[in-house]
Design an enzyme around this catalytic site. Structure first.
Site, PDB file in Angstrom:
ATOM      1  N   GLU A 179       0.861  -1.111   0.113  1.00  0.00           N
ATOM      2  CA  GLU A 179       0.114   0.197   0.036  1.00  0.00           C
ATOM      3  C   GLU A 179       0.749   1.281  -0.096  1.00  0.00           C
ATOM      4  OE1 GLU A 179      -2.072   1.211   3.798  1.00  0.00           O
ATOM      5  OE2 GLU A 179      -1.342  -0.551   4.549  1.00  0.00           O
TER       6      GLU A 179
ATOM      7  N   ASP B 162      16.407  -2.896  11.241  1.00  0.00           N
ATOM      8  CA  ASP B 162      17.318  -1.814  10.277  1.00  0.00           C
ATOM      9  C   ASP B 162      16.810  -0.524  10.466  1.00  0.00           C
ATOM     10  OD1 ASP B 162      19.146  -0.743   8.594  1.00  0.00           O
ATOM     11  OD2 ASP B 162      18.127  -1.484   6.776  1.00  0.00           O
TER      12      ASP B 162
END
Length: 293
Positions: A98, A201
């Site tokens: 999305e 990360d």
């Protein structure tokens, strides 16, 4: 722009996987990373986000990223873009999620972000690791499960990247021996904590402010590990307000000595950057090893 052949293959793959006819009306290139091309797709079903790279070099990268996004979404701790599908078009792999509209930060943005991270880190497993390997940047990240964090960190994180750097002549033998010595001492350096679900990360380039004024996290390198890894990563390149750390500490206080372990936790992402970019990261790694040995 995406050429017509790939656009058609994308439309067909999206239609098949989502069980609805998808027509791509427009594909607008937006800023991407080092290895991916990124686009905003305008389709008959709305706006979507597309990442593409070389399927021959990274055949399963987007499959693993898809899985990581789903793992984070399942935790329901922070907003994470919904992955729609992944596949290949010619020699190019792709991931469609999305599209997240950007907005202005709410007054309590950093407090809310920290509370979400604290909730994320409450999700646990009986082991450190993940069911499969994935990636951090373009480097394969090994997630072989272990019952203790020091063993996991040594065998899945520090040792493989140190050997890679040595083979690439970006680390000398003395530094390699220092790192091996450090790995033997990890059990006495890390406090015992249950495995926590990590973004893996978490730097300032991997979150944005959504239209609702809250944090949206993406581009994960998910695994279950020591929660100080995520927090140390946020400090590596800056971009996080002090309110983030104060709030997290108030909700889920870190074990004593966490300040002395920041460099130890940053050693892994620094080894990643040493392997990818060389240069000044050599001195960063050398400095941490000098302090921790």
């Amino acid at each position: 722009m995406i050429d017509d052949i790939i656009k058609r293959e994308l439309s067909e793959t999206l239609s098949a996987q989502l069980s609805v006819k998808i027509q791509i009306n427009r594909a607008e290139r937006i800023q991407g990373g080092d290895i991916n091309e990124t686009f905003r797709l305008d389709t008959n079903e709305g706006k979507w986000f597309l990442k593409m790279n070389d399927a021959r070099k990274y055949p399963d990268m987007f499959v693993r990223e898809h899985d990581g996004l789903e793992e984070l979404r399942h935790a329901a701790a922070l907003f994470v873009p919904k992955p729609l599908c992944t596949g290949t078009a010619g020699h190019r792999a792709f991931l469609v999620t999305e599209f997240v509209e950007k907005g202005g930060a709410a007054p309590d943005f950093w407090e809310s972000f920290a509370a979400g991270m604290a909730r994320l880190h409450q999700h646990t497993k009986p082991f450190y690791g993940l069911q499969s390997a994935n990636y951090i940047g373009s480097i394969k990240q090994y997630n072989t499960p272990y019952s203790t964090w020091p063993v996991f960190y040594a065998f899945n994180r520090l040792t493989p990247l140190a050997k890679m750097a040595y083979d690439r002549h970006r680390m000398d033998k003395d530094m390699l021996k220092q790192l091996e010595s450090l790995c033997r001492r990890l059990p006495e350096l890390f406090p015992d904590e249950p495995p926590a679900l990590l973004h893996g990360d978490l730097w300032s380039g991997n979150f944005l402010v959504g239209a609702n004024g809250k944090a949206c996290i993406f581009d994960p390198a998910v695994y279950y590990g020591h929660r100080e890894m995520d927090l140390a990563m946020t400090r590596l390149f800056g971009g996080f307000d002090t309110r983030f750390y104060y709030t997290y500490q108030a909700i889920r206080p870190l074990e004593s000595g966490w300040q002395q372990r920041i460099g130890l936790c940053q050693l892994y992402p620094l080894l990643v950057h040493l392997n990818l970019f060389g240069g000044s990261y050599y001195n960063d790694v050398k400095e941490i090893l000098a302090v921790t040995n």
